[in-house]
Structures are given as structure tokens and as C-alpha cells.
Design an enzyme around this catalytic site. Structure first.
Site, PDB file in Angstrom:
ATOM      1  N   GLY A  54       0.840  -0.665   0.318  1.00  0.00           N
ATOM      2  CA  GLY A  54       0.100  -0.238   0.562  1.00  0.00           C
ATOM      3  C   GLY A  54       0.650   0.814   0.035  1.00  0.00           C
ATOM      4  O   GLY A  54       1.899   1.424   0.436  1.00  0.00           O
ATOM      5  N   CYS A  71       6.286   0.010   7.276  1.00  0.00           N
ATOM      6  CA  CYS A  71       5.710   1.727   6.710  1.00  0.00           C
ATOM      7  C   CYS A  71       6.607   1.230   5.422  1.00  0.00           C
ATOM      8  O   CYS A  71       7.999   1.112   6.293  1.00  0.00           O
ATOM      9  CB  CYS A  71       4.955   1.607   7.493  1.00  0.00           C
ATOM     10  N   HIS A 109      -4.444   1.355   7.780  1.00  0.00           N
ATOM     11  CA  HIS A 109      -2.596   1.617   7.819  1.00  0.00           C
ATOM     12  C   HIS A 109      -2.237   2.878   7.179  1.00  0.00           C
ATOM     13  O   HIS A 109      -2.231   3.959   6.996  1.00  0.00           O
ATOM     14  CB  HIS A 109      -1.911  -0.065   6.935  1.00  0.00           C
ATOM     15  N   GLU A 110      -3.415   2.856   6.067  1.00  0.00           N
ATOM     16  CA  GLU A 110      -3.018   3.982   4.447  1.00  0.00           C
ATOM     17  C   GLU A 110      -4.125   5.025   5.182  1.00  0.00           C
ATOM     18  O   GLU A 110      -3.246   6.501   4.626  1.00  0.00           O
ATOM     19  CB  GLU A 110      -2.803   2.896   3.380  1.00  0.00           C
ATOM     20  N   HIS A 163      -1.750   7.092   7.055  1.00  0.00           N
ATOM     21  CA  HIS A 163      -1.900   8.630   6.128  1.00  0.00           C
ATOM     22  C   HIS A 163      -2.019   9.532   6.083  1.00  0.00           C
ATOM     23  O   HIS A 163      -1.246  10.892   5.602  1.00  0.00           O
ATOM     24  CB  HIS A 163      -0.835   7.702   5.661  1.00  0.00           C
TER      25      HIS A 163
HETATM   26 ZN    ZN Z   1       2.253   3.405   5.768  1.00  0.00          ZN
END
Ligand code: ZN
Length: 148
Positions: free
Chosen positions: A46, A89, A131-132, A135
Site C-alpha cells: 500500500g 511501512c 494503515h494507509e 497516513h
Molecule cells: Zn505506511
């Protein structure tokens, strides 16, 4: 195809909040394609736009389920269950950590053709979506990681 430089933890752009995309034009489509290329080149599952220095609400995901998701203005509308697993990440090299995430998420987004989509994600895909999307709000997994 074009590869973009991935920003690394410590770069302040990773801590900023991304803006909604108001118009899907060729620039946005090229950007999404570049993000996919950059993600594959880095062996990631990702990538979010801030990771290449662009504060727009754009995310690409491929967790190996034969789908490449290109999400514009994604939003999680429902979460359920929980999963606890290791996470990493591309912007935080050499660190992996245990993060608790929902087992299922429902995410709504606009695709590159301007169509509204709803994705019911579970397990690794749900983890990746969370997770994305973090961001896009300047949050890194290390903020949520269990300290050992
Ligand atoms: Zn990340």
C-alpha cells in the site's frame, strides 16, 4: 510509468493532514499510476500520497488478492472485530511492530473513473486500509505500535 521518491519518517510532510480531491483529472490519474508503480518497485502492499510528498487524499493498495485498489477520498464508515499482527511501512524502514486493528472495515471511496465504491475489507486488506488511511491524517503505525 514514473517512480516517485518515498518520504521517510522524520520528514514533516508525513505528519500533515491531506486535502480532499475535488476534481479527478489526468494529473490525479497519472499520480495514482505513479503511486502503484512506486509501491510495486518498493515491494509494498500500500502507499498513500503523503508518502511521496503530496498532501492529497489518495491511496493505492494491493495485498495480493488480484485487485489493485486506487482510492480517492477514502473513508472508513464501519469497523468491527479486532486483529493483532505485525506491521511495517515503506516510510519507516527497518521497523516492524505489533498493531491492533479492526478485523473488518467498510470503506467508501471514489475510483479513478469517478465511480463511488464500497469495499468490505477483512484481515490483511482491512489492516492495509486502516494503515494507509492513517497516513492521510498524518498518523504513522509507530504511533499505535505496542511497545515491547
Ligand atoms: Zn505506511
Amino acid at each position: 510509468m514514473a517512480l516517485r521518491n518515498i518520504r521517510i519518517n522524520g520528514d514533516e510532510i508525513l505528519r500533515k493532514k491531506s486535502k480532499e480531491v475535488t476534481k479527478i483529472d489526468d494529473r490525479i490519474k497519472t499520480l495514482l499510476d505513479d503511486m502503484v508503480d512506486t509501491m510495486y518497485d518498493a515491494d509494498g502492499v500500500g502507499l498513500a500520497a503523503p508518502q511521496i510528498g503530496i498532501l492529497k487524499r489518495l491511496v493505492v493498495i494491493d495485498v495480493g488478492d488480484d485487485n489493485v485498489y486506487k482510492m480517492i477520498n477514502p473513508k472508513i464508515i464501519k469497523t468491527s472485530g479486532k486483529q493483532v499482527d505485525k506491521e511495517g511501512c515503506l516510510s519507516v524502514p527497518d521497523i516492524k511492530g505489533i498493531v491492533k486493528r479492526p478485523k473488518n472495515v467498510i470503506v467508501v471511496y471514489t475510483d479513478e473513473n469517478g465511480d463511488e465504491k464500497t469495499l468490505d475489507a477483512e484481515d490483511s486488506l482491512a489492516r492495509c486500509v486502516c494503515h494507509e488511511l492513517d497516513h492521510l491524517d498524518g498518523i504513522l503505525f509507530i504511533d499505535k505500535m505496542h511497545k515491547e
